[in-house]
Design a protein around this motif. Structure first.
Motif, PDB file in Angstrom:
ATOM      1  N   GLN A 154      -5.084   2.303   2.410  1.00 37.89           N
ATOM      2  CA  GLN A 154      -6.680   2.768   1.739  1.00 37.89           C
ATOM      3  C   GLN A 154      -6.666   2.162   0.628  1.00 37.89           C
TER       4      GLN A 154
ATOM      5  N   SER B  15       0.870  -1.475  -0.377  1.00 39.77           N
ATOM      6  CA  SER B  15       0.053  -0.242   0.371  1.00 39.77           C
ATOM      7  C   SER B  15       0.998   1.176   0.009  1.00 39.77           C
ATOM      8  N   ASP B  16       0.507   1.989  -0.528  1.00 45.49           N
ATOM      9  CA  ASP B  16       1.205   3.382  -1.190  1.00 45.49           C
ATOM     10  C   ASP B  16       0.727   4.956   0.027  1.00 45.49           C
ATOM     11  N   ASP B  17      -0.516   4.266   0.086  1.00 45.97           N
ATOM     12  CA  ASP B  17      -1.326   5.441   0.716  1.00 45.97           C
ATOM     13  C   ASP B  17      -1.808   5.082   2.264  1.00 45.97           C
ATOM     14  N   GLN B  18      -1.263   4.435   2.756  1.00 45.33           N
ATOM     15  CA  GLN B  18      -1.266   4.306   4.315  1.00 45.33           C
ATOM     16  C   GLN B  18      -2.560   3.379   4.424  1.00 45.33           C
TER      17      GLN B  18
END
Length: 308
Positions: free
Chosen positions: A158, A153-156
């Protein structure tokens, strides 16, 4: 500081200081000075947390532990430090939580909806395990499902992308500097230098392909391998990334009659530690060239980590 977590206590082996007794240490997460991932100012031990008895998270101070939170259920299996001191916690059944520095627990429901989840199978238990978690310098999160693949995941948390297929049977993932990461899997040792977009896998130099634990120290990897999940022949290997693996010796047994499991290796600044199910800890101060027996007679060692 060399933090040792066993089925009975939590200790800084360097100082012979016991943080807690009569606890089973599930995981230890260490933050970084390098810009955001659990960061503090340089000059002392890195911020360190421990998951105790699968359900209680504490932070490690110099001579004490500070309670952070009790999880909703005592089903924790793995933990890593993310940006700002957030902790990413893996649970039985391959579920994820995020714990804020203030102890606020949030379910990462996006991970419960990833494609193909219904097909995940665990040969060692009734539900998939969240076997290991790692976080990169850029706060990319990596979740290792046993057996359900490796996810990023690159968006914490999401959204998630599958970067290693379930059939590779990953047992541990770790991050290095930049976009480097490494994995120990049933198919051997793998590494990536582009955040998992592409991988190189090898068994060259191993006595068998079943890799169980991995650690990175710069461009040097340490990998445990064996003949399978019920092995009587576990061994430790090392290599520079891109070169063949070679078995570590120089004070280590030629073979261990069991797997050297997930969480059993730590490496930092030329120091390497290896913990075993028989309650021994071996240590190297020269990048795995020579080893000494640093502790013995402990309860089974679940995790070893350097925090300074």
């Amino acid at each position: 500081m060399l933090i040792i977590g066993t089925r009975a206590h939590l200790e800084d082996l360097d100082r012979s200081y016991t943080y807690a007794r009569d606890v089973s240490v599930t995981a230890v997460a260490v933050g970084s000075f390098s810009g955001g991932v659990g960061s503090l100012m340089p000059g002392g031990p890195r911020p360190t947390w421990s998951l105790l008895d699968k359900g209680r998270i504490v932070s490690l101070e110099q001579f004490d532990v500070t309670p952070i939170v009790s999880l909703p259920t005592a089903t924790g299996q793995s933990m890593a430090a993310a940006a700002g001191g957030t902790l990413v916690v893996g649970l039985e059944g391959a579920h994820l939580l995020a714990v804020s520095p203030a102890g606020v627990v949030k379910e990462i429901t996006s991970f419960d909806a990833v494609e193909g989840r219904d097909a995940w199978k665990n040969p060692a238990g009734p539900t998939p395990d969240l076997r290991s978690i790692a976080v990169s310098d850029s706060d990319a999160w990596y979740a290792n499902v046993h057996v359900g693949g490796l996810w990023r995941s690159d968006d914490q948390g999401q959204s998630w992308q599958n970067i290693v297929a379930p059939e590779s049977d990953v047992h541990e993932v770790v991050t290095g500097s930049g976009s480097t990461l490494a994995a120990a899997a049933a198919i051997g040792f793998g590494w990536s230098t582009d955040a998992g977009e592409t991988w190189t896998w090898t068994t060259e130099g191993l006595h068998d392909s079943y890799a169980r634990a991995v650690a990175l120290d710069g461009d040097t990897a340490f990998v445990t391998a064996s003949t399978g999940p019920t092995t009587t022949d576990g061994r430790l290997f090392r290599c520079r990334l891109g070169e063949p693996l070679e078995q570590c010796s120089g004070g280590l047994p030629d073979s261990f009659p069991f797997n050297l499991d997930t969480g059993s290796i730590a490496a930092s600044g030329g120091h390497v530690a290896l913990g075993t199910h028989r309650g021994s800890v071996f240590r190297s101060r020269d990048s795995g060239t020579t080893w000494e027996l640093a502790a013995q007679g402990l309860r089974p060692v679940n995790v070893v980590r350097f925090s300074s």
